[in-house]
Design a protein around this motif. Structure first.
Motif, PDB file in Angstrom:
ATOM      1  N   THR A 133       0.860  -1.187   0.000  1.00 19.71           N
ATOM      2  CA  THR A 133       0.000   0.000   0.000  1.00 19.71           C
ATOM      3  C   THR A 133       0.895   1.235   0.000  1.00 19.71           C
ATOM      4  O   THR A 133       1.920   1.278   0.684  1.00 19.71           O
ATOM      5  CB  THR A 133      -0.906  -0.007   1.241  1.00 19.71           C
ATOM      6  N   LEU A 134       0.514   2.203  -0.793  1.00 14.19           N
ATOM      7  CA  LEU A 134       1.348   3.410  -0.942  1.00 14.19           C
ATOM      8  C   LEU A 134       0.804   4.542  -0.073  1.00 14.19           C
ATOM      9  O   LEU A 134      -0.407   4.787  -0.039  1.00 14.19           O
ATOM     10  CB  LEU A 134       1.375   3.837  -2.408  1.00 14.19           C
ATOM     11  N   LYS A 135       1.691   5.211   0.622  1.00 12.74           N
ATOM     12  CA  LYS A 135       1.317   6.339   1.479  1.00 12.74           C
ATOM     13  C   LYS A 135       2.010   7.604   0.998  1.00 12.74           C
ATOM     14  O   LYS A 135       3.143   7.549   0.497  1.00 12.74           O
ATOM     15  CB  LYS A 135       1.754   6.057   2.927  1.00 12.74           C
ATOM     16  N   ARG A 136       1.310   8.714   1.179  1.00 16.32           N
ATOM     17  CA  ARG A 136       1.936  10.004   0.884  1.00 16.32           C
ATOM     18  C   ARG A 136       1.955  10.836   2.160  1.00 16.32           C
ATOM     19  O   ARG A 136       0.925  10.958   2.833  1.00 16.32           O
ATOM     20  CB  ARG A 136       1.166  10.743  -0.204  1.00 16.32           C
ATOM     21  N   LEU A 137       3.142  11.347   2.498  1.00 16.29           N
ATOM     22  CA  LEU A 137       3.272  12.199   3.676  1.00 16.29           C
ATOM     23  C   LEU A 137       3.481  13.627   3.194  1.00 16.29           C
ATOM     24  O   LEU A 137       4.496  13.934   2.567  1.00 16.29           O
ATOM     25  CB  LEU A 137       4.444  11.720   4.541  1.00 16.29           C
ATOM     26  N   ASP A 138       2.497  14.466   3.452  1.00 22.33           N
ATOM     27  CA  ASP A 138       2.529  15.847   2.979  1.00 22.33           C
ATOM     28  C   ASP A 138       2.547  16.736   4.221  1.00 22.33           C
ATOM     29  O   ASP A 138       1.498  16.992   4.807  1.00 22.33           O
ATOM     30  CB  ASP A 138       1.268  16.103   2.140  1.00 22.33           C
ATOM     31  N   GLY A 139       3.742  17.134   4.665  1.00 22.59           N
ATOM     32  CA  GLY A 139       3.828  17.796   5.970  1.00 22.59           C
ATOM     33  C   GLY A 139       3.406  16.794   7.033  1.00 22.59           C
ATOM     34  O   GLY A 139       3.869  15.667   7.035  1.00 22.59           O
ATOM     35  N   PRO A 140       2.481  17.167   7.923  1.00 21.62           N
ATOM     36  CA  PRO A 140       2.004  16.222   8.926  1.00 21.62           C
ATOM     37  C   PRO A 140       0.874  15.336   8.396  1.00 21.62           C
ATOM     38  O   PRO A 140       0.439  14.398   9.064  1.00 21.62           O
ATOM     39  CB  PRO A 140       1.485  17.143  10.044  1.00 21.62           C
ATOM     40  N   GLN A 141       0.397  15.641   7.200  1.00 20.34           N
ATOM     41  CA  GLN A 141      -0.816  14.995   6.685  1.00 20.34           C
ATOM     42  C   GLN A 141      -0.490  13.685   5.942  1.00 20.34           C
ATOM     43  O   GLN A 141       0.198  13.687   4.932  1.00 20.34           O
ATOM     44  CB  GLN A 141      -1.528  15.966   5.731  1.00 20.34           C
ATOM     45  N   LEU A 142      -0.993  12.556   6.480  1.00 21.25           N
ATOM     46  CA  LEU A 142      -0.768  11.247   5.858  1.00 21.25           C
ATOM     47  C   LEU A 142      -1.993  10.856   5.046  1.00 21.25           C
ATOM     48  O   LEU A 142      -3.132  10.975   5.515  1.00 21.25           O
ATOM     49  CB  LEU A 142      -0.510  10.202   6.954  1.00 21.25           C
ATOM     50  N   THR A 144      -3.471   7.947   1.762  1.00 22.21           N
ATOM     51  CA  THR A 144      -3.219   6.686   1.059  1.00 22.21           C
ATOM     52  C   THR A 144      -3.385   6.909  -0.435  1.00 22.21           C
ATOM     53  O   THR A 144      -4.366   7.515  -0.873  1.00 22.21           O
ATOM     54  CB  THR A 144      -4.205   5.602   1.541  1.00 22.21           C
ATOM     55  N   VAL A 145      -2.409   6.432  -1.188  1.00 24.59           N
ATOM     56  CA  VAL A 145      -2.419   6.617  -2.641  1.00 24.59           C
ATOM     57  C   VAL A 145      -2.917   5.328  -3.278  1.00 24.59           C
ATOM     58  O   VAL A 145      -2.454   4.245  -2.921  1.00 24.59           O
ATOM     59  CB  VAL A 145      -0.991   6.932  -3.148  1.00 24.59           C
ATOM     60  N   SER A 146      -3.835   5.441  -4.183  1.00 24.60           N
ATOM     61  CA  SER A 146      -4.306   4.241  -4.883  1.00 24.60           C
ATOM     62  C   SER A 146      -3.157   3.649  -5.700  1.00 24.60           C
ATOM     63  O   SER A 146      -2.418   4.370  -6.360  1.00 24.60           O
ATOM     64  CB  SER A 146      -5.456   4.595  -5.819  1.00 24.60           C
ATOM     65  N   ARG A 147      -3.006   2.341  -5.616  1.00 26.25           N
ATOM     66  CA  ARG A 147      -1.951   1.728  -6.428  1.00 26.25           C
ATOM     67  C   ARG A 147      -2.506   1.204  -7.754  1.00 26.25           C
ATOM     68  O   ARG A 147      -1.783   0.560  -8.524  1.00 26.25           O
ATOM     69  CB  ARG A 147      -1.232   0.627  -5.638  1.00 26.25           C
ATOM     70  N   ASP A 148      -3.782   1.482  -8.027  1.00 27.33           N
ATOM     71  CA  ASP A 148      -4.381   1.073  -9.301  1.00 27.33           C
ATOM     72  C   ASP A 148      -3.579   1.636 -10.460  1.00 27.33           C
ATOM     73  O   ASP A 148      -3.308   2.834 -10.517  1.00 27.33           O
ATOM     74  CB  ASP A 148      -5.821   1.605  -9.414  1.00 27.33           C
ATOM     75  N   GLY A 149      -3.198   0.791 -11.363  1.00 29.66           N
ATOM     76  CA  GLY A 149      -2.512   1.240 -12.570  1.00 29.66           C
ATOM     77  C   GLY A 149      -1.060   1.617 -12.358  1.00 29.66           C
ATOM     78  O   GLY A 149      -0.413   2.118 -13.270  1.00 29.66           O
ATOM     79  N   LEU A 150      -0.522   1.365 -11.147  1.00 28.87           N
ATOM     80  CA  LEU A 150       0.891   1.691 -10.910  1.00 28.87           C
ATOM     81  C   LEU A 150       1.766   0.449 -11.065  1.00 28.87           C
ATOM     82  O   LEU A 150       1.390  -0.635 -10.626  1.00 28.87           O
ATOM     83  CB  LEU A 150       1.078   2.274  -9.497  1.00 28.87           C
TER      84      LEU A 150
END
Ligand code: MG
Length: 379
Positions: A133-142, A144-150
């Protein structure tokens, strides 16, 4: 298909630990860079340009000794190194594979599938689905990134060489591509994906070497079988499994007509996918007229070993009404064990009649069957 290759080994990074740049480190006793360069040259890549750091020519030459390659000094970025490699292949075929030396465990089947895929595309690359599962950390904000098509892109990547050269020429200066497919995609080329190979992992961190060592040590068991028959003719002896047996007939053949050894040679060649005895010792070649067949056997065994094979056992069955085999069986086993450098317990010679049926039953000749088991590197 004729093709050439660029192997990028120009990194100086030491994230993988171990002091030396990772492409020069040993993996299962062989320099990392050598694994994929050998795989490419064995698959027919010619010429192969290996791009190395300008100051590492000597260490590169030592790591790749004996291989038909062109050493090229790399640039400061991966893109510049690929361009330098392509610049050394202007006389090569118009199909090129570009590969990162940090992915050493390159298999022949993947190369073949890439070349096949090029029939309907400008470029082809191996890729694996994303499992985590892919996560994006944007500053303090976590989030989840869809892995569909990746997909995870690997190398080698295959292209029409002219297409890749033109695409690099059109690449905007100041930007740095992370792979070559991206360069061709940006230029409007049609790039396709083929299923990647988990063994093609990229050596980046020290732990990756532990995984790669285990994968490099993996073996696959292969089996080969062989059959041969020779007709009786005038004579006073027959050669069977390297042993001369007095008989009131001889066996007719271009060489010494040793059916046991011929079946065994075919079994070894079969186990490594290397054709048959006729490919290696054509009966039309006067060199093999009257030849002692143990030469064929030691040649086949050496060929297998040169491909990393370890012979496990051999089992030969001789099929005839006469001469009687049993009194000579132990001598045959000892001869085969000596020729193949195997312990006696892993060499079997058996004999049977066909109870009067068929060509062996009518004593028109002698037949032999052989089975060989060996193991080969899995990667
Ligand atoms: Mg024969």
């Amino acid at each position: 298909m004729q093709f050439c290759a660029v192997v990028v080994a120009a990194g100086t990074g030491s994230r993988a630990g171990g002091g030396d740049a990772k492409q020069w480190r040993l993996l299962a006793g062989k320099p990392v860079v050598r694994w994929s360069v050998e795989a490419l040259t064995e698959a027919g890549a010619d010429p192969v340009a290996v791009v190395v750091p300008a100051g590492d020519q000597q260490i590169a030459a030592a790591a790749l000794t004996g291989l038909p390659i062109r050493l090229v000094a790399g640039g400061t970025t991966r893109g510049a190194s690929v361009r330098a490699g392509l610049g050394a292949l202007t006389d090569g075929p118009n199909v090129v594979l570009v590969h990162d030396a940090a992915r050493p465990l390159l298999g022949a089947d993947l190369i073949e599938r890439l070349l096949d895929a090029l029939a309907t595309a400008d470029g082809a690359l191996p890729a694996l689905p994303v499992a985590d599962t892919l996560k994006r950390l944007d500053g303090p904000q976590l989030s989840t990134v869809s892995r569909d098509g990746l997909w995870r892109a690997q190398t080698p990547q295959a292209f029409r060489r002219s297409t890749l050269v033109e695409a690099y020429a059109a690449w905007p200066p100041g930007e740095e591509p992370t792979d070559d497919a991206g360069v061709v995609e940006r230029a409007g080329g049609h790039v396709v994906m083929i299923p990647g190979d988990p063994r093609l992992l990229k050596l980046t961190y020290p732990e990756d070497f532990i995984v790669a060592e285990a994968l490099a040590a993996a073996r696959v068991t292969c089996i080969g079988q062989g059959f041969d028959a020779h007709r009786f003719g005038p004579g006073e002896q027959v050669w069977l499994c390297g042993v001369c047996i007095p008989h009131d007939l001889g066996l007719v053949g271009h060489s010494d007509a040793d059916v046991g050894l011929h079946a065994l040679v075919d079994a070894i060649l079969g186990a490594i996918g290397a054709g048959d005895i006729g490919d290696h010792f054509p009966p039309t070649d006067p060199r093999w007229k009257g030849a002692a067949s143990h030469l064929f056997l030691t040649h086949a065994a050496e060929l297998a070993r040169s491909r990393g094979a370890r012979l496990a056992n051999v089992d030969v069955t001789l099929i005839c009404e006469a001469p009687r085999i049993k009194p000579h069986r132990e001598a045959m086993r000892a001869k085969l064990a000596e020729l193949l450098d195997l312990p006696l317990g892993r060499v079997s010679v058996k004999a049977t009649t066909t109870e009067g049926m068929g060509f062996t039953g009518r004593s028109e000749g002698i037949a032999a069957q052989a089975v060989v088991a060996l193991d080969l590197p899995a990667a």
